[in-house]
Each structure stands twice: as structure tokens, then as C-alpha cells.
Design an enzyme around this catalytic site. Sequence first.
Site, short mmCIF file in Angstrom:
data_model
loop_
_atom_site.label_atom_id
_atom_site.label_comp_id
_atom_site.label_asym_id
_atom_site.label_seq_id
_atom_site.Cartn_x
_atom_site.Cartn_y
_atom_site.Cartn_z
N HIS A 143 0.79 -1.06 -0.25
CA HIS A 143 -0.09 -0.11 0.24
C HIS A 143 0.73 1.00 0.26
CE1 HIS A 143 -3.22 -2.96 0.70
NE2 HIS A 143 -4.06 -1.53 1.15
N LYS A 184 -1.24 4.49 4.72
CA LYS A 184 -1.99 3.77 5.28
C LYS A 184 -1.38 3.56 6.80
CE LYS A 184 -4.01 -0.56 4.37
NZ LYS A 184 -5.43 -0.06 5.25
#
Length: 248
Positions: free
Chosen positions: A134, A138
Site C-alpha cells: 500500500h 496507510k
Amino acid sequence: MGIKVGVLGAKGRVGQTIVAAVNESDDLELVAEIGVDDDLSLLVDNGAEVVVDFTTPNAVMGNLEFCINNGISAVVGTTGFDDARLEQVRDWLEGKDNVGVLIAPNFAISAVLTMVFSKQAARFFESAEVIELHHPNKLDAPSGTAIHTAQGIAAARKEAGMDAQPDATEQALEGSRGASVDGIPVHAVRMSGMVAHEQVIFGTQGQTLTIKQDSYDRNSFAPGVLVGVRNIAQHPGLVVGLEHYLGL
């Protein structure tokens, strides 16, 4: 007009995507865009029937309690749900026969299929590991999608009566073998240039299988979210996972 929708976290990146998707849908009506400084009472004042929540783990439980108490169903993409939180949501829903809550670790159809395919494949391979990748902003690791994937694999292995995975590692730097989710190693990568990606690697004698999923932008989440909004009235109570709305 169509289903009256409120969006929580409407100023965030995913929230903005959902606002646009609702506005482009002839069968949906956007009645409230709620940001961090806005009062949730706007949902009631504007007659919201369903909310979409892409906020934060710290905010989502208060949002859900408010919505359930006011008869508003919720489609939730916010992460941070453990067993205790899910049980709390079930308690709030008790006696609320016309309210539904859909909590999904991922709304991208490709990610949902990855989780389903991984569970199907699990019993055919000795080993399985999950890698999620990601963007560096995040907040949680590993992702809810990766945890849900690993839990599904572990459940399928248990149902098939399989032994623990082979792993002779005796010495390792802390964290080098990833986090163990029900016995399945899960590895988290945070890297600039990425959005949301997952690889599930299976192995057995002489062969491997890799299931790979990529979300290149946040538009990938919108179709799944709209499936939830349009169908939640037929699913009262708590449902975890979009696959249950897709007949998978």
C-alpha cells in the site's frame, strides 16, 4: 428520487470518489457530505437512508452507533474491526430489524475475488503466504484485506484437516517472517507510488500458484460500494464481506 445516501469522510480521497459515484448514479441521491467537523445530525435532517463510511478507526464506531440508533443503514470501508468491535456492532443492531451494516475489508471486486479464490485454493497447497502493498500514508498494517484473506485460508485449511505449514526457520530478525494471522504469514509493504495491492502465494511439491490483485486508483472501490448501497435493504443485520452481496 432514488436511495438517499450520506457519505462520511466525504473530504477524503476515497470519500470524494464515492461522492462522485453517487452523483453519477440515476438511482441514488446524495443528501449529505459529512466531514470531520460536521455534525452527524445532518444525516437525520436530510433523510439519509444509507451512509457510506470511509473515515478512521477512531471515528467509525461512534458513527455506526449514531446511524444504527437513528435507523440508518451503513456501508463501511473503514478498517480497524476486530472481533470485539464486530460483536459491539451486533449488540447495537439487536432489535433493529430494518437496519443493515455491511463491513467489507475491500470493495474492489478484484480484491473480493482474490479472497474467494484464495480460500478455494488453500486446501490444495502445503504452504501459503500473503503480501499486501500500500501507499505509505496507510495507518494500519497489515491491511484488513490481508487479514481477511489469511483468515479465510486458515479456515479452509482447518476444514480440510491440514497440518501446520512447513517452516524450519530457527533464527530470524524480528518481523522477517511477517505477522502470523491464524498461522498464515502476512507481510506488509508501504511504498510511494502504490495504492492497494495484494499477492497470495501458494506452494506444494514442484509447483506454486500466485494470485495477484492491483487497485491502481480509488475508482476501483466505487462499483463495490454502490453494490452495497443498492442491496443493503435486503440484508438486515451485520454482514462482513462484500462477497455475500455478490453471491460468491
